[in-house]
Structure formats: C-alpha cells, structure tokens
Design a protein around this motif. Sequence first.
Motif, PDB file in Angstrom:
ATOM      1  N   ILE A  50       0.853  -1.204   0.000  1.00 23.32           N
ATOM      2  CA  ILE A  50       0.000   0.000   0.000  1.00 23.32           C
ATOM      3  C   ILE A  50       0.881   1.245   0.000  1.00 23.32           C
ATOM      4  O   ILE A  50       0.610   2.222  -0.712  1.00 23.32           O
ATOM      5  CB  ILE A  50      -0.918  -0.011   1.237  1.00 23.32           C
ATOM      6  N   PHE A  57       2.011   2.138  -3.376  1.00 21.52           N
ATOM      7  CA  PHE A  57       1.029   2.893  -4.171  1.00 21.52           C
ATOM      8  C   PHE A  57       1.082   4.371  -3.836  1.00 21.52           C
ATOM      9  O   PHE A  57       1.003   5.223  -4.723  1.00 21.52           O
ATOM     10  CB  PHE A  57      -0.383   2.364  -3.934  1.00 21.52           C
ATOM     11  N   PHE A  58       1.229   4.685  -2.551  1.00 21.90           N
ATOM     12  CA  PHE A  58       1.278   6.106  -2.180  1.00 21.90           C
ATOM     13  C   PHE A  58       2.546   6.760  -2.710  1.00 21.90           C
ATOM     14  O   PHE A  58       2.512   7.915  -3.147  1.00 21.90           O
ATOM     15  CB  PHE A  58       1.157   6.275  -0.671  1.00 21.90           C
ATOM     16  N   ALA A  82       1.961   7.558  -6.245  1.00 24.45           N
ATOM     17  CA  ALA A  82       1.077   8.716  -6.416  1.00 24.45           C
ATOM     18  C   ALA A  82       1.852  10.008  -6.213  1.00 24.45           C
ATOM     19  O   ALA A  82       1.758  10.944  -7.017  1.00 24.45           O
ATOM     20  CB  ALA A  82      -0.082   8.624  -5.431  1.00 24.45           C
ATOM     21  N   LEU A 140      -6.576  -1.277   1.449  1.00 22.66           N
ATOM     22  CA  LEU A 140      -6.500   0.125   1.010  1.00 22.66           C
ATOM     23  C   LEU A 140      -7.788   0.876   1.332  1.00 22.66           C
ATOM     24  O   LEU A 140      -7.745   2.038   1.744  1.00 22.66           O
ATOM     25  CB  LEU A 140      -6.213   0.165  -0.489  1.00 22.66           C
ATOM     26  N   TYR A 141      -8.933   0.225   1.185  1.00 20.16           N
ATOM     27  CA  TYR A 141     -10.194   0.950   1.366  1.00 20.16           C
ATOM     28  C   TYR A 141     -10.725   0.870   2.783  1.00 20.16           C
ATOM     29  O   TYR A 141     -11.778   1.434   3.069  1.00 20.16           O
ATOM     30  CB  TYR A 141     -11.237   0.434   0.386  1.00 20.16           C
ATOM     31  N   TYR A 160      -6.492   2.191   5.174  1.00 18.74           N
ATOM     32  CA  TYR A 160      -5.769   3.356   4.642  1.00 18.74           C
ATOM     33  C   TYR A 160      -6.694   4.240   3.822  1.00 18.74           C
ATOM     34  O   TYR A 160      -6.307   4.768   2.790  1.00 18.74           O
ATOM     35  CB  TYR A 160      -4.580   2.897   3.794  1.00 18.74           C
ATOM     36  N   GLN A 161      -7.945   4.412   4.302  1.00 18.00           N
ATOM     37  CA  GLN A 161      -8.916   5.167   3.520  1.00 18.00           C
ATOM     38  C   GLN A 161      -8.596   6.660   3.526  1.00 18.00           C
ATOM     39  O   GLN A 161      -8.667   7.322   2.488  1.00 18.00           O
ATOM     40  CB  GLN A 161     -10.310   4.922   4.071  1.00 18.00           C
ATOM     41  N   PHE A 177      -5.743   7.622   1.305  1.00 19.69           N
ATOM     42  CA  PHE A 177      -6.195   7.466  -0.077  1.00 19.69           C
ATOM     43  C   PHE A 177      -6.925   8.713  -0.546  1.00 19.69           C
ATOM     44  O   PHE A 177      -6.699   9.218  -1.652  1.00 19.69           O
ATOM     45  CB  PHE A 177      -7.091   6.235  -0.157  1.00 19.69           C
ATOM     46  N   GLU A 178      -7.807   9.254   0.323  1.00 22.90           N
ATOM     47  CA  GLU A 178      -8.549  10.457  -0.048  1.00 22.90           C
ATOM     48  C   GLU A 178      -7.616  11.662  -0.136  1.00 22.90           C
ATOM     49  O   GLU A 178      -7.764  12.513  -1.007  1.00 22.90           O
ATOM     50  CB  GLU A 178      -9.655  10.731   0.983  1.00 22.90           C
ATOM     51  N   ALA A 213      -4.552  11.620  -1.006  1.00 27.64           N
ATOM     52  CA  ALA A 213      -3.777  11.507  -2.247  1.00 27.64           C
ATOM     53  C   ALA A 213      -4.532  12.127  -3.410  1.00 27.64           C
ATOM     54  O   ALA A 213      -3.931  12.738  -4.300  1.00 27.64           O
ATOM     55  CB  ALA A 213      -3.457  10.049  -2.537  1.00 27.64           C
ATOM     56  N   SER A 214      -5.874  12.012  -3.400  1.00 19.98           N
ATOM     57  CA  SER A 214      -6.646  12.628  -4.487  1.00 19.98           C
ATOM     58  C   SER A 214      -6.548  14.145  -4.417  1.00 19.98           C
ATOM     59  O   SER A 214      -6.466  14.819  -5.453  1.00 19.98           O
ATOM     60  CB  SER A 214      -8.094  12.166  -4.433  1.00 19.98           C
TER      61      SER A 214
END
Lengths: 106, 178
Positions: free
Chosen positions: A66, A69-70, A73, B137-138, B141-142, B145-146, B148-149
Amino acid sequence: MAEIFKLVPVEHFVYLCSVLFVIGVVGVLTRRNAIIIFMSVELMLNAVNLLLVSFSAYHHDPAGQIFVFFIMAVAAAEVAVGLAIITMIYRNTHSVDIDQMSRLKH
Amino acid sequence: MLTSAFYLIAFITIFFAIMVVASRNPIHSVLYLVLTFFCISAMYIFMLDATFVGMVNVIVYAGAIMVLFLYVLMMMNLNSDAEPKKSNLFKICAVISGGMLLLLIVAALQDAHLVNQTGSVVTSEKIGSIKVLGNVLYTQYQLPFEIASVLFLIAMIGSVILGKKDTSSQTIGHEILK
C-alpha cells in the motif's frame, strides 16, 4: 513468506536496493542536465519501492505494498509539477543546465 | 532456477541503472530507465508474488511517467552536445562519495537483526492479490487514499498555472535573467 526467501536471503534484496539507490545518488551528483537529475531521483524512489515490496513479501504484510502505491502517487504528482517548472525555466533561459539556475540567488 | 533468475535480473537491473547515469544522450537515458523499470516489475511479479504492484509499476512508471519525460525531452530538442561537461575530478569525487555511501549502508546492515514476524493483517491468501490489497487500502488506509486525491488536484492546478503562457510574467523573467 514467499518461496523466494527460502532460496535467496532477504539481505540480497537489501543489497540490490542499496546499489540502485547509490547509483541514483551518483547520478544526481554527476549530471548537470536537470531532467537526468529528475530521472535519478525516480531511480532512487524505485529502489525504495523494491525494498518495501520485498519486506512486505518477507513479513507477509500487505501494508508495504500500500505504501508503494502512495509513493507512486506522490512521484507522479512530483513529476508533473517538476517537469512544468523545468519547461518554464527552459522557456526563459533556453537551457536545462542546473548551474545556470544558480542565478536565482542574485 | 528461481535463484539464478533472481541474480540474472538483479545484474541486468544494475547494468541498466548504470547506463541511465552514464549515457550522454538524454533520450538513451530515458529508454534505459524504462528498461530498468521493466526489470524491477519482473522482480515484483516473478520473485515477490506482488502481481498487482508489478502491473501498476509497468502502467504508471514505464507507461505514463516515462512518456512524459520523453515528451519534454523531445520538445526541448536536447542532444548529447547540449550538456556541458563537468570536470573529471568532480566526477571521480562524486563516484567515490557514492561508493562510500554504499559501503556505509552495507556495513550498517551487516549487524541488522532481521526477525521473521508476520504483519498485522494475517491472511492465508497471497498478499499481492488485488482482493487483499483493495481490502486493506479501502478500510485501513482510507484517509490517506482520499488525501492523495487532493494532492493530485493540487499538482494538476499547479502544473497548469506553471505551464500557462503568461506574457507579463515572462517579460519580467527575461529582465531578471538577462
């Protein structure tokens, strides 16, 4: 633990990643083209990614992948902004030589 | 078989990485870097059972980021003569300091005590599969993840503003740099 670690010790993955990272460092130190310096930074990021994935497989923990992936990004965002800055500098000075950029001091 | 394949891919990766730094033509550097990324992806897929990370590495790094580099290089029309040479003494110093860094890392890792412990998420499935990675991931690490957007949005706005042809700021930049 993946099967590979019964054949190849995890230290060898660490050494491979160290060598790749050091090649990236030498690239940053020796080259003057700003784009090649950027590519050496990408090489260093990939060395760290490989290390994270190998330890993720070694400890059987998905968290390492994971993080990869970061890192990808952040690297993509960094490349977009960095290449925009380099293009801007090239438009003004017609060169991507980093020694020219020391003029920013004055 | 797997052992010799590991060492073969490792040496090819190191060779291509050295060629990235050593080749004089920037276009060749980019192409060697793509090959390096392919080798690293092969390592992910065949050695470490990280199939999804390997595929994403090919698509994002070798496919998207390197094409961006190639585009910028083609736009600038750089060739091997464009880069002024650094003195040989400087290069030797850089290589020596890099070698010392490698020596330091390897020497520090000689005493490292690696314990084989399993992580927090224990599954019987292969951890590189999309199912396990998506699940982690969801849920766990949610929030990153948000975030990163949001980072991507900032990067997009920043590169558009930087790349926009602004006539007033360009003339000011010319005056400063002249």
